[in-house]
Design a protein around this motif. Structure first.
Motif, PDB file in Angstrom:
ATOM      1  N   GLN A 121     -21.682 -43.608  20.444  1.00  0.00           N
ATOM      2  CA  GLN A 121     -21.665 -44.029  21.845  1.00  0.00           C
ATOM      3  C   GLN A 121     -20.223 -44.314  22.229  1.00  0.00           C
ATOM      4  O   GLN A 121     -19.585 -45.208  21.684  1.00  0.00           O
ATOM      5  CB  GLN A 121     -22.523 -45.278  22.043  1.00  0.00           C
ATOM      6  N   GLY A 122     -19.685 -43.533  23.167  1.00  0.00           N
ATOM      7  CA  GLY A 122     -18.285 -43.708  23.537  1.00  0.00           C
ATOM      8  C   GLY A 122     -17.329 -43.335  22.424  1.00  0.00           C
ATOM      9  O   GLY A 122     -16.177 -43.788  22.404  1.00  0.00           O
ATOM     10  N   THR A 123     -17.763 -42.500  21.505  1.00  0.00           N
ATOM     11  CA  THR A 123     -16.931 -42.075  20.375  1.00  0.00           C
ATOM     12  C   THR A 123     -15.979 -40.975  20.814  1.00  0.00           C
ATOM     13  O   THR A 123     -16.393 -40.003  21.451  1.00  0.00           O
ATOM     14  CB  THR A 123     -17.821 -41.560  19.227  1.00  0.00           C
ATOM     15  N   VAL A 124     -14.709 -41.127  20.471  1.00  0.00           N
ATOM     16  CA  VAL A 124     -13.720 -40.100  20.786  1.00  0.00           C
ATOM     17  C   VAL A 124     -13.694 -39.100  19.622  1.00  0.00           C
ATOM     18  O   VAL A 124     -13.344 -39.451  18.499  1.00  0.00           O
ATOM     19  CB  VAL A 124     -12.321 -40.698  20.998  1.00  0.00           C
ATOM     20  N   LEU A 125     -14.089 -37.879  19.912  1.00  0.00           N
ATOM     21  CA  LEU A 125     -14.097 -36.801  18.914  1.00  0.00           C
ATOM     22  C   LEU A 125     -13.111 -35.747  19.374  1.00  0.00           C
ATOM     23  O   LEU A 125     -13.345 -35.052  20.370  1.00  0.00           O
ATOM     24  CB  LEU A 125     -15.499 -36.200  18.792  1.00  0.00           C
TER      25      LEU A 125
ATOM     26  N   ARG B 238     -30.491 -36.025   8.779  1.00  0.00           N
ATOM     27  CA  ARG B 238     -31.829 -36.563   9.014  1.00  0.00           C
ATOM     28  C   ARG B 238     -31.699 -38.022   9.431  1.00  0.00           C
ATOM     29  O   ARG B 238     -31.060 -38.816   8.749  1.00  0.00           O
ATOM     30  CB  ARG B 238     -32.693 -36.489   7.744  1.00  0.00           C
ATOM     31  N   THR B 239     -32.328 -38.383  10.554  1.00  0.00           N
ATOM     32  CA  THR B 239     -32.286 -39.772  11.003  1.00  0.00           C
ATOM     33  C   THR B 239     -33.433 -40.039  11.961  1.00  0.00           C
ATOM     34  O   THR B 239     -33.981 -39.109  12.569  1.00  0.00           O
ATOM     35  CB  THR B 239     -30.942 -40.093  11.700  1.00  0.00           C
ATOM     36  N   ALA B 240     -33.796 -41.306  12.087  1.00  0.00           N
ATOM     37  CA  ALA B 240     -34.881 -41.672  13.000  1.00  0.00           C
ATOM     38  C   ALA B 240     -34.442 -41.574  14.455  1.00  0.00           C
ATOM     39  O   ALA B 240     -35.254 -41.264  15.328  1.00  0.00           O
ATOM     40  CB  ALA B 240     -35.360 -43.093  12.691  1.00  0.00           C
ATOM     41  N   MET B 241     -33.164 -41.811  14.719  1.00  0.00           N
ATOM     42  CA  MET B 241     -32.679 -41.731  16.098  1.00  0.00           C
ATOM     43  C   MET B 241     -31.208 -41.334  16.090  1.00  0.00           C
ATOM     44  O   MET B 241     -30.419 -41.847  15.290  1.00  0.00           O
ATOM     45  CB  MET B 241     -32.846 -43.075  16.822  1.00  0.00           C
ATOM     46  N   LEU B 242     -30.850 -40.415  16.970  1.00  0.00           N
ATOM     47  CA  LEU B 242     -29.460 -39.993  17.127  1.00  0.00           C
ATOM     48  C   LEU B 242     -29.034 -40.253  18.559  1.00  0.00           C
ATOM     49  O   LEU B 242     -29.597 -39.698  19.499  1.00  0.00           O
ATOM     50  CB  LEU B 242     -29.308 -38.503  16.804  1.00  0.00           C
ATOM     51  N   THR B 243     -28.044 -41.136  18.714  1.00  0.00           N
ATOM     52  CA  THR B 243     -27.423 -41.337  20.025  1.00  0.00           C
ATOM     53  C   THR B 243     -26.120 -40.554  20.033  1.00  0.00           C
ATOM     54  O   THR B 243     -25.209 -40.838  19.247  1.00  0.00           O
ATOM     55  CB  THR B 243     -27.143 -42.824  20.289  1.00  0.00           C
ATOM     56  N   LEU B 244     -26.045 -39.562  20.902  1.00  0.00           N
ATOM     57  CA  LEU B 244     -24.901 -38.651  20.916  1.00  0.00           C
ATOM     58  C   LEU B 244     -24.295 -38.644  22.313  1.00  0.00           C
ATOM     59  O   LEU B 244     -24.698 -37.867  23.181  1.00  0.00           O
ATOM     60  CB  LEU B 244     -25.355 -37.251  20.501  1.00  0.00           C
ATOM     61  N   ARG B 245     -23.349 -39.529  22.507  1.00  0.00           N
ATOM     62  CA  ARG B 245     -22.677 -39.629  23.794  1.00  0.00           C
ATOM     63  C   ARG B 245     -21.170 -39.767  23.573  1.00  0.00           C
ATOM     64  O   ARG B 245     -20.621 -40.869  23.601  1.00  0.00           O
ATOM     65  CB  ARG B 245     -23.218 -40.816  24.588  1.00  0.00           C
ATOM     66  N   PRO B 246     -20.499 -38.656  23.326  1.00  0.00           N
ATOM     67  CA  PRO B 246     -19.053 -38.716  23.089  1.00  0.00           C
ATOM     68  C   PRO B 246     -18.304 -39.217  24.310  1.00  0.00           C
ATOM     69  O   PRO B 246     -18.788 -39.120  25.447  1.00  0.00           O
ATOM     70  CB  PRO B 246     -18.688 -37.256  22.779  1.00  0.00           C
ATOM     71  N   ALA B 247     -17.109 -39.752  24.070  1.00  0.00           N
ATOM     72  CA  ALA B 247     -16.261 -40.218  25.163  1.00  0.00           C
ATOM     73  C   ALA B 247     -15.844 -39.033  26.034  1.00  0.00           C
ATOM     74  O   ALA B 247     -15.787 -37.889  25.571  1.00  0.00           O
ATOM     75  CB  ALA B 247     -15.026 -40.921  24.598  1.00  0.00           C
ATOM     76  N   PRO B 248     -15.543 -39.276  27.311  1.00  0.00           N
ATOM     77  CA  PRO B 248     -15.223 -38.171  28.228  1.00  0.00           C
ATOM     78  C   PRO B 248     -14.052 -37.311  27.792  1.00  0.00           C
ATOM     79  O   PRO B 248     -13.993 -36.128  28.130  1.00  0.00           O
ATOM     80  CB  PRO B 248     -14.917 -38.892  29.551  1.00  0.00           C
ATOM     81  N   ASP B 249     -13.089 -37.881  27.048  1.00  0.00           N
ATOM     82  CA  ASP B 249     -11.916 -37.105  26.643  1.00  0.00           C
ATOM     83  C   ASP B 249     -12.079 -36.438  25.285  1.00  0.00           C
ATOM     84  O   ASP B 249     -11.102 -36.001  24.681  1.00  0.00           O
ATOM     85  CB  ASP B 249     -10.666 -37.995  26.639  1.00  0.00           C
ATOM     86  N   SER B 250     -13.309 -36.349  24.793  1.00  0.00           N
ATOM     87  CA  SER B 250     -13.556 -35.662  23.524  1.00  0.00           C
ATOM     88  C   SER B 250     -13.387 -34.162  23.708  1.00  0.00           C
ATOM     89  O   SER B 250     -13.543 -33.625  24.806  1.00  0.00           O
ATOM     90  CB  SER B 250     -14.967 -35.967  23.014  1.00  0.00           C
ATOM     91  N   ALA B 251     -13.081 -33.476  22.597  1.00  0.00           N
ATOM     92  CA  ALA B 251     -12.881 -32.027  22.649  1.00  0.00           C
ATOM     93  C   ALA B 251     -13.247 -31.428  21.305  1.00  0.00           C
ATOM     94  O   ALA B 251     -12.999 -32.013  20.253  1.00  0.00           O
ATOM     95  CB  ALA B 251     -11.432 -31.693  23.012  1.00  0.00           C
TER      96      ALA B 251
ATOM     97  N   PRO C 155     -26.776 -35.065  29.345  1.00  0.00           N
ATOM     98  CA  PRO C 155     -26.053 -33.847  29.751  1.00  0.00           C
ATOM     99  C   PRO C 155     -25.149 -34.057  30.962  1.00  0.00           C
ATOM    100  O   PRO C 155     -24.118 -33.391  31.086  1.00  0.00           O
ATOM    101  CB  PRO C 155     -27.200 -32.875  30.079  1.00  0.00           C
ATOM    102  N   ALA C 156     -25.513 -34.982  31.839  1.00  0.00           N
ATOM    103  CA  ALA C 156     -24.743 -35.178  33.071  1.00  0.00           C
ATOM    104  C   ALA C 156     -23.342 -35.714  32.793  1.00  0.00           C
ATOM    105  O   ALA C 156     -22.414 -35.466  33.563  1.00  0.00           O
ATOM    106  CB  ALA C 156     -25.490 -36.105  34.017  1.00  0.00           C
ATOM    107  N   THR C 157     -23.169 -36.474  31.713  1.00  0.00           N
ATOM    108  CA  THR C 157     -21.857 -37.062  31.406  1.00  0.00           C
ATOM    109  C   THR C 157     -21.227 -36.425  30.177  1.00  0.00           C
ATOM    110  O   THR C 157     -20.331 -37.008  29.575  1.00  0.00           O
ATOM    111  CB  THR C 157     -22.000 -38.580  31.183  1.00  0.00           C
ATOM    112  N   TRP C 158     -21.693 -35.227  29.812  1.00  0.00           N
ATOM    113  CA  TRP C 158     -21.166 -34.572  28.619  1.00  0.00           C
ATOM    114  C   TRP C 158     -19.696 -34.194  28.825  1.00  0.00           C
ATOM    115  O   TRP C 158     -19.319 -33.690  29.889  1.00  0.00           O
ATOM    116  CB  TRP C 158     -21.993 -33.330  28.318  1.00  0.00           C
ATOM    117  N   PRO C 159     -18.813 -34.434  27.822  1.00  0.00           N
ATOM    118  CA  PRO C 159     -17.397 -34.101  27.979  1.00  0.00           C
ATOM    119  C   PRO C 159     -17.195 -32.615  28.264  1.00  0.00           C
ATOM    120  O   PRO C 159     -17.755 -31.764  27.565  1.00  0.00           O
ATOM    121  CB  PRO C 159     -16.797 -34.485  26.614  1.00  0.00           C
ATOM    122  N   PRO C 160     -16.429 -32.273  29.268  1.00  0.00           N
ATOM    123  CA  PRO C 160     -16.258 -30.858  29.630  1.00  0.00           C
ATOM    124  C   PRO C 160     -15.600 -30.014  28.541  1.00  0.00           C
ATOM    125  O   PRO C 160     -15.809 -28.803  28.497  1.00  0.00           O
ATOM    126  CB  PRO C 160     -15.385 -30.921  30.895  1.00  0.00           C
TER     127      PRO C 160
END
Length: 474
Positions: free
Chosen positions: A233-237, A251-264, A281-286
């Motif tokens: 959540q908010g992770t810069v990749l 394998r996991t019970a839950m995956l939260t995948l919300r990279p920071a906007p400046d990820s690439a 999808p609406a806030t996915w890093p371009p």
């Protein structure tokens, strides 16, 4: 000859009390002697080295040592590397220390290992360390790579909260009973082809936390197993080129995948399995792409603090941005998840888009045939539209035969009364004989119209029946 500070340390060891050295030097050999063969503790006391603010001179080498006394060297400065290879120690506390490096391969700590808010000029070799309690490196800054591969931790492994890894951290094959926490850590790859964070094959009893983490380089979590959640959540990749995150076969019970906007970089979820997927999808890093081939999940949901839910249309547009080579799996997964949430209409919308893309991938002929099916019957996912087409064909055929009939009878004198509506209906509805289709003999244009009505009947009636079957199945 012991110095005054060293004599005070010897006394503190026997009485089990802490000692603040106030910056005075203490020889590493004296510390080692106390731990290995020091004087016995006073009755009712536990012998321990609890030293604060000392400058440890010489090399503190405890290779293969065995002792249960806690080792507490806080806010100490080490002139030479600390060596704990193959030792067995009760507990270790090196908070706020400054060290050249740490070598602790196969170290066994019965209770707890802490290295918080410290500075290590080089790296730390914690390969195959075994800790009966927790491992805590919070807030520590390292100067080289940190190796925690094959570690066995019975509690939490806290490797974040301000920890800096300028040459990356490796956690491959670790077995952690609690959480693997890398939240708010900063990790850099040592080279363009190196990794910032690597935990391939790690097994975690709790969750893997990477919220607020900054990873300048590849994050590899191939084959990880997390009984709880994997949270980004908010992770810069950021990767210089290629992939930024590999969650292949995770394998996991839950995956939260919300990279920071400046990820690439590319995020690869190939063949991963997730119980619950949380993304947006609406806030996915371009600048981030995603690979969904082989990803399976039970549900897609959102966080409790989200103010707006995504729509199937938004998610389909997001998927189309990255699905250069069409694969049906991601669409089937999305449709199944939507159905489980009772969103049947959106599930059919997804399957229509899947068929549309599948036909376009077949070339011009497939795309043309797909366009016809899409416009007329919605690839079978809009049975109501097919029913309207049936009515339209019935009306058109009846009008034609009313204007051009009656047709010539097959057997004069044995034909039923001419009825253009019943004749068209008999042509249109397959596998049903109303006694009109075989009684009349169309020729020329009438025969062409009859064939068209029959073909339309097979396609449209099949679509209506299939749609009704899906509705009854639900």
């Amino acid at each position: 000859m012991l110095t005054r500070t060293e004599r005070a340390l010897r006394h503190a060891f026997r009485t089990g009390t802490p000692l603040d050295a106030g910056g005075a030097p203490v020889r590493a050999a004296v510390v080692a002697e106390l731990l290995l063969a020091g004087p016995p503790a006073r009755p009712g006391r536990t012998a321990r080295v609890d030293l604060t603010g000392a400058r440890i001179t010489g090399r503190l080498d405890l290779t293969g040592a065995r002792f249960d006394a806690p080792l507490r060297l806080r806010r100490c400065t080490f002139d030479e590397p600390l060596v704990l290879d193959h030792a067995e120690i009760g507990s270790v506390n090196l908070d706020e220390c400054e060290l050249p490096s740490i070598d602790a391969e196969s170290l066994r700590v019965r209770r707890w290992f802490g290295l918080r808010h410290a500075r290590v000029a080089a790296g730390a070799w914690l390969h195959h360390i075994v800790v009966g309690g927790g491992l805590d490196l919070s807030g520590t800054t390292f100067g080289a790579e940190v190796d925690v591969q094959r570690a066995v931790v019975d509690g939490d492994a806290k490797l974040g909260h301000g920890t800096v890894y300028p040459a990356g951290v490796r956690i491959d094959g670790a077995r952690i009973a609690g959480d693997l926490n890398l939240a708010n850590a900063t990790a850099h790859a040592a080279a363009a082809d190196a990794t910032a964070i690597r935990a391939n094959g790690a097994v975690v009893g709790g969750g893997i936390w990477l919220h607020g983490t900054v990873a300048e380089g590849l994050v590899m979590l191939i084959g990880v197993r997390a009984e709880g959640a994997i949270t980004l959540q908010g992770t810069v990749l950021r990767a210089a080129e290629g992939s930024a995150l590999l969650l292949i076969e995770a394998r996991t019970a839950m995956l939260t995948l919300r990279p920071a906007p400046d990820s690439a970089g590319a995020i690869v979820l190939r063949d991963a399995h997730v119980g619950r997927l949380v993304d947006d999808p609406a806030t996915w890093p371009p600048a981030c792409t995603v690979e969904l081939a082989g990803l399976t999940y039970d549900r897609i949901s959102r966080r409790s603090d989200d103010t707006k839910a995504w729509t199937a249309r938004e998610r389909l547009a997001w998927m189309a941005r990255f699905d250069a080579a069409f694969t049906p799996g991601p669409y089937d997964q999305l449709a199944a998840a939507l159905r489980r949430d009772g969103r049947e209409g959106e599930a059919r919308q997804v399957l229509r888009v899947r068929e549309r893309r599948r036909h376009r991938a077949m070339g011009r002929l497939g795309a043309s045939w797909g366009a016809v099916q899409d416009a007329t019957i919605g690839f079978g996912y809009r049975p109501a539209r097919a029913l309207l087409w049936l009515i339209a064909v019935l009306a058109g055929g009846s009008t034609w035969f009313a204007l051009h009939g009656p047709l010539a009878p097959v057997k004069p004198g044995e034909s039923p009364t001419w009825d253009p509506l019943l004749y068209t209906l008999d042509l249109l509805v397959p596998l049903v004989d109303l006694g009109h289709e075989h009684a009349w003999n169309p020729v020329g244009a009438d025969k062409a119209v009859a064939v068209l009505v029959m073909a339309a009947g097979w396609v449209l009636a099949t679509t209506v029946v299939t749609g009704a079957g899906r509705a009854l199945g639900r």
